[in-house]
Design a protein around this motif. Structure first.
Motif, PDB file in Angstrom:
ATOM      1  N   THR A  17       0.859  -1.181   0.000  1.00  0.00           N
ATOM      2  CA  THR A  17       0.000   0.000   0.000  1.00  0.00           C
ATOM      3  C   THR A  17       0.891   1.225   0.000  1.00  0.00           C
ATOM      4  OG1 THR A  17      -1.738  -1.127   1.242  1.00  0.00           O
ATOM      5  CG2 THR A  17      -1.787   1.280   1.233  1.00  0.00           C
ATOM      6  N   LEU A  18       0.735   2.069  -1.007  1.00  0.00           N
ATOM      7  CA  LEU A  18       1.531   3.293  -1.104  1.00  0.00           C
ATOM      8  C   LEU A  18       0.794   4.408  -0.373  1.00  0.00           C
ATOM      9  CD1 LEU A  18       2.670   3.081  -4.831  1.00  0.00           C
ATOM     10  CD2 LEU A  18       3.805   2.217  -2.789  1.00  0.00           C
ATOM     11  N   GLU A  19       1.432   4.945   0.653  1.00  0.00           N
ATOM     12  CA  GLU A  19       0.795   5.967   1.478  1.00  0.00           C
ATOM     13  C   GLU A  19       0.832   7.348   0.845  1.00  0.00           C
ATOM     14  OE1 GLU A  19      -0.826   5.050   3.964  1.00  0.00           O
ATOM     15  OE2 GLU A  19      -0.076   3.005   4.199  1.00  0.00           O
ATOM     16  N   HIS A  20       1.759   7.562  -0.051  1.00  0.00           N
ATOM     17  CA  HIS A  20       1.912   8.887  -0.663  1.00  0.00           C
ATOM     18  C   HIS A  20       1.802   8.754  -2.180  1.00  0.00           C
ATOM     19  CE1 HIS A  20       3.168  10.391   3.225  1.00  0.00           C
ATOM     20  NE2 HIS A  20       4.054   9.416   3.287  1.00  0.00           N
ATOM     21  N   PRO A  21       1.328   9.803  -2.844  1.00  0.00           N
ATOM     22  CA  PRO A  21       1.185   9.753  -4.306  1.00  0.00           C
ATOM     23  C   PRO A  21       2.481   9.364  -4.992  1.00  0.00           C
ATOM     24  CG  PRO A  21       0.111  11.705  -3.433  1.00  0.00           C
ATOM     25  CD  PRO A  21       0.872  11.093  -2.292  1.00  0.00           C
ATOM     26  N   ARG A  22       2.375   8.365  -5.893  1.00  0.00           N
ATOM     27  CA  ARG A  22       3.559   7.923  -6.624  1.00  0.00           C
ATOM     28  C   ARG A  22       3.309   7.866  -8.123  1.00  0.00           C
ATOM     29  NH1 ARG A  22       6.759   4.268  -3.670  1.00  0.00           N
ATOM     30  NH2 ARG A  22       7.840   3.800  -5.624  1.00  0.00           N
ATOM     31  N   TYR A  23       2.024   7.873  -8.483  1.00  0.00           N
ATOM     32  CA  TYR A  23       1.714   7.711  -9.907  1.00  0.00           C
ATOM     33  C   TYR A  23       0.616   8.694 -10.264  1.00  0.00           C
ATOM     34  CZ  TYR A  23       0.503   5.646 -14.360  1.00  0.00           C
ATOM     35  OH  TYR A  23       0.267   5.463 -15.683  1.00  0.00           O
ATOM     36  N   ARG A  24       0.958   9.711 -11.045  1.00  0.00           N
ATOM     37  CA  ARG A  24      -0.048  10.698 -11.430  1.00  0.00           C
ATOM     38  C   ARG A  24       0.246  11.187 -12.841  1.00  0.00           C
ATOM     39  NH1 ARG A  24      -0.960  14.946  -7.097  1.00  0.00           N
ATOM     40  NH2 ARG A  24      -2.500  13.460  -6.350  1.00  0.00           N
ATOM     41  N   PRO A  25      -0.548  10.752 -13.837  1.00  0.00           N
ATOM     42  CA  PRO A  25      -0.339  11.197 -15.218  1.00  0.00           C
ATOM     43  C   PRO A  25      -0.543  12.694 -15.353  1.00  0.00           C
ATOM     44  CG  PRO A  25      -1.804   9.284 -15.107  1.00  0.00           C
ATOM     45  CD  PRO A  25      -1.640   9.797 -13.712  1.00  0.00           C
ATOM     46  N   LEU A  27      -2.593  14.347 -17.045  1.00  0.00           N
ATOM     47  CA  LEU A  27      -3.984  14.792 -17.106  1.00  0.00           C
ATOM     48  C   LEU A  27      -4.808  14.362 -15.900  1.00  0.00           C
ATOM     49  CD1 LEU A  27      -4.923  14.304 -20.868  1.00  0.00           C
ATOM     50  CD2 LEU A  27      -4.034  16.318 -19.700  1.00  0.00           C
ATOM     51  N   ALA A  28      -4.162  13.912 -14.820  1.00  0.00           N
ATOM     52  CA  ALA A  28      -4.881  13.536 -13.608  1.00  0.00           C
ATOM     53  C   ALA A  28      -4.964  14.744 -12.675  1.00  0.00           C
ATOM     54  CB  ALA A  28      -4.179  12.383 -12.908  1.00  0.00           C
ATOM     55  N   PRO A  29      -6.163  15.308 -12.437  1.00  0.00           N
ATOM     56  CA  PRO A  29      -6.292  16.503 -11.601  1.00  0.00           C
ATOM     57  C   PRO A  29      -5.766  16.278 -10.189  1.00  0.00           C
ATOM     58  CG  PRO A  29      -8.331  16.081 -12.801  1.00  0.00           C
ATOM     59  CD  PRO A  29      -7.462  14.869 -12.981  1.00  0.00           C
ATOM     60  N   VAL A  30      -5.134  17.311  -9.639  1.00  0.00           N
ATOM     61  CA  VAL A  30      -4.640  17.224  -8.265  1.00  0.00           C
ATOM     62  C   VAL A  30      -5.700  17.693  -7.283  1.00  0.00           C
ATOM     63  CG1 VAL A  30      -2.245  17.516  -8.977  1.00  0.00           C
ATOM     64  CG2 VAL A  30      -3.606  19.536  -8.392  1.00  0.00           C
ATOM     65  N   GLN A  47     -13.042  23.134 -12.163  1.00  0.00           N
ATOM     66  CA  GLN A  47     -11.872  23.860 -12.654  1.00  0.00           C
ATOM     67  C   GLN A  47     -10.652  23.075 -12.174  1.00  0.00           C
ATOM     68  OE1 GLN A  47     -12.096  27.961 -11.378  1.00  0.00           O
ATOM     69  NE2 GLN A  47     -13.987  28.348 -12.524  1.00  0.00           N
ATOM     70  N   PHE A  48     -10.227  22.135 -12.999  1.00  0.00           N
ATOM     71  CA  PHE A  48      -9.185  21.212 -12.578  1.00  0.00           C
ATOM     72  C   PHE A  48      -7.792  21.836 -12.664  1.00  0.00           C
ATOM     73  CE2 PHE A  48     -12.404  18.048 -14.166  1.00  0.00           C
ATOM     74  CZ  PHE A  48     -12.748  17.573 -12.903  1.00  0.00           C
ATOM     75  N   GLU A  49      -6.965  21.458 -11.697  1.00  0.00           N
ATOM     76  CA  GLU A  49      -5.552  21.809 -11.718  1.00  0.00           C
ATOM     77  C   GLU A  49      -4.779  20.545 -12.086  1.00  0.00           C
ATOM     78  OE1 GLU A  49      -4.498  23.350  -7.918  1.00  0.00           O
ATOM     79  OE2 GLU A  49      -6.051  24.912  -7.934  1.00  0.00           O
ATOM     80  N   LEU A  50      -3.963  20.639 -13.132  1.00  0.00           N
ATOM     81  CA  LEU A  50      -3.233  19.478 -13.627  1.00  0.00           C
ATOM     82  C   LEU A  50      -1.755  19.562 -13.254  1.00  0.00           C
ATOM     83  CD1 LEU A  50      -4.887  19.354 -17.171  1.00  0.00           C
ATOM     84  CD2 LEU A  50      -5.579  18.145 -15.095  1.00  0.00           C
ATOM     85  N   PRO A  51      -1.130  18.419 -12.936  1.00  0.00           N
ATOM     86  CA  PRO A  51       0.262  18.434 -12.489  1.00  0.00           C
ATOM     87  C   PRO A  51       1.266  18.734 -13.592  1.00  0.00           C
ATOM     88  CG  PRO A  51      -0.503  16.187 -12.701  1.00  0.00           C
ATOM     89  CD  PRO A  51      -1.702  17.063 -12.925  1.00  0.00           C
ATOM     90  N   SER A  53       3.010  20.467 -17.028  1.00  0.00           N
ATOM     91  CA  SER A  53       3.125  21.821 -17.566  1.00  0.00           C
ATOM     92  C   SER A  53       2.103  22.010 -18.682  1.00  0.00           C
ATOM     93  CB  SER A  53       4.531  22.043 -18.121  1.00  0.00           C
ATOM     94  OG  SER A  53       4.742  21.209 -19.256  1.00  0.00           O
ATOM     95  N   GLU A  54       1.817  23.250 -19.035  1.00  0.00           N
ATOM     96  CA  GLU A  54       0.835  23.523 -20.075  1.00  0.00           C
ATOM     97  C   GLU A  54       1.247  22.887 -21.404  1.00  0.00           C
ATOM     98  OE1 GLU A  54      -1.363  27.335 -22.258  1.00  0.00           O
ATOM     99  OE2 GLU A  54      -0.216  27.614 -20.412  1.00  0.00           O
ATOM    100  N   ASP A  55       2.542  22.953 -21.715  1.00  0.00           N
ATOM    101  CA  ASP A  55       3.017  22.355 -22.967  1.00  0.00           C
ATOM    102  C   ASP A  55       2.806  20.844 -22.973  1.00  0.00           C
ATOM    103  OD1 ASP A  55       3.776  24.801 -23.908  1.00  0.00           O
ATOM    104  OD2 ASP A  55       5.898  24.583 -23.371  1.00  0.00           O
ATOM    105  N   ARG A  56       3.070  20.209 -21.825  1.00  0.00           N
ATOM    106  CA  ARG A  56       2.914  18.756 -21.758  1.00  0.00           C
ATOM    107  C   ARG A  56       1.444  18.366 -21.846  1.00  0.00           C
ATOM    108  NH1 ARG A  56       4.282  14.523 -17.067  1.00  0.00           N
ATOM    109  NH2 ARG A  56       3.894  12.642 -18.271  1.00  0.00           N
ATOM    110  N   VAL A  57       0.593  19.123 -21.180  1.00  0.00           N
ATOM    111  CA  VAL A  57      -0.843  18.836 -21.228  1.00  0.00           C
ATOM    112  C   VAL A  57      -1.355  18.965 -22.658  1.00  0.00           C
ATOM    113  CG1 VAL A  57      -3.127  19.653 -20.533  1.00  0.00           C
ATOM    114  CG2 VAL A  57      -1.295  19.463 -18.833  1.00  0.00           C
ATOM    115  N   GLN A  58      -0.937  20.024 -23.345  1.00  0.00           N
ATOM    116  CA  GLN A  58      -1.370  20.226 -24.723  1.00  0.00           C
ATOM    117  C   GLN A  58      -0.865  19.098 -25.630  1.00  0.00           C
ATOM    118  OE1 GLN A  58      -3.535  22.404 -25.997  1.00  0.00           O
ATOM    119  NE2 GLN A  58      -3.869  23.136 -23.913  1.00  0.00           N
ATOM    120  N   ALA A  59       0.355  18.648 -25.373  1.00  0.00           N
ATOM    121  CA  ALA A  59       0.917  17.563 -26.177  1.00  0.00           C
ATOM    122  C   ALA A  59       0.110  16.275 -25.992  1.00  0.00           C
ATOM    123  CB  ALA A  59       2.378  17.331 -25.794  1.00  0.00           C
ATOM    124  N   VAL A  60      -0.274  16.000 -24.751  1.00  0.00           N
ATOM    125  CA  VAL A  60      -1.079  14.815 -24.468  1.00  0.00           C
ATOM    126  C   VAL A  60      -2.450  14.932 -25.116  1.00  0.00           C
ATOM    127  CG1 VAL A  60      -2.214  13.479 -22.650  1.00  0.00           C
ATOM    128  CG2 VAL A  60       0.126  14.283 -22.319  1.00  0.00           C
TER     129      VAL A  60
END
Length: 213
Positions: A17-25, A27-30, A47-51, A53-60
């Motif tokens: 069991t992972l107690e702390h965030p370890r995997y967050r794509p 486009l996964a809102p924080v 109004q989602f906040e994404l982990p 960068s804007e360039d990476r989100v746009q690329a995805v």
């Protein structure tokens, strides 16, 4: 099964069991829970906040697999209408399909038996996490494909351990394992043993656009 800290070990398969965030794509809102409450209780659009960068989100977002399609919209609506007519709402349908909810401990017992019964003990690691944006997923790590070293690949099954996971139910957890292990793990394992794994072009093969069969 014996317990060691935050690890449950069934045979040689480690379940953590992972107690702390370890995997967050990217486009996964924080701020998922906050925005979910805002939408359900106040009717305000999220109004989602994404982990990423804007360039990476746009690329995805520009990837072919990320585009929203409406090819099967009418069929999907028909299915939803039938479910509503027969069960009343989605919660009743999920209860009928997957049974009553179970906690992580109960699900781990089912998982451990499943792995042993299918002769998979020690072949993959299981990671419970509350930071997934899906119910479960398979992942592998190892040398780059061009080296084609199946003996050095390590496989992990990630499973979401929050109430958002509709498969955390009496029958649902087995359904999830049938899909993640039966479809994804065995495909990954078998594909990695084939001569075309590191040279698909040489065999006139291409990657499938989906592996959700």
């Amino acid at each position: 099964m014996r317990q060691t800290g935050n690890r449950d070990v069934a045979g040689t398969t480690v379940v953590r069991t992972l107690e702390h965030p370890r995997y967050r794509p990217a486009l996964a809102p924080v701020n998922m829970e906050e925005q979910k409450h805002r939408f359900l209780h106040h009717g305000q659009l999220p109004q989602f906040e994404l982990p990423g960068s804007e360039d990476r989100v746009q690329a995805v977002m520009q990837r072919k697999v990320s585009r929203i399609k409406f090819d099967h919209f009418h069929q999907a609506k028909k299915i939803l209408d039938v479910v509503r007519q027969k069960f009343g709402d989605g919660d009743r349908f999920i209860e009928a399909a997957f049974g009553p909810p179970v906690d992580q401990e109960e699900a781990t017992s089912v998982l451990s038996r499943y792995i042993v019964e299918h002769s998979l003990d020690g072949m993959l690691k299981v990671l419970w996490s509350g930071d997934l944006n899906c119910s479960g997923r398979m992942q592998w790590k190892g040398p780059a494909k061009k080296h084609n070293r199946p003996d050095l690949r390590r496989y992990s099954l990630w499973i979401q351990n929050t109430a958002e996971n509709m498969y955390l139910r009496q029958h649902g957890i087995t359904c999830l394992l049938d899909h993640e292990i039966g479809t994804h793990f065995f495909r990954m394992l078998n594909d990695g043993l084939q001569p075309w794994y590191s040279n698909r072009d040489g065999f006139g093969l291409r990657l499938c656009s989906t592996r959700e069969g």
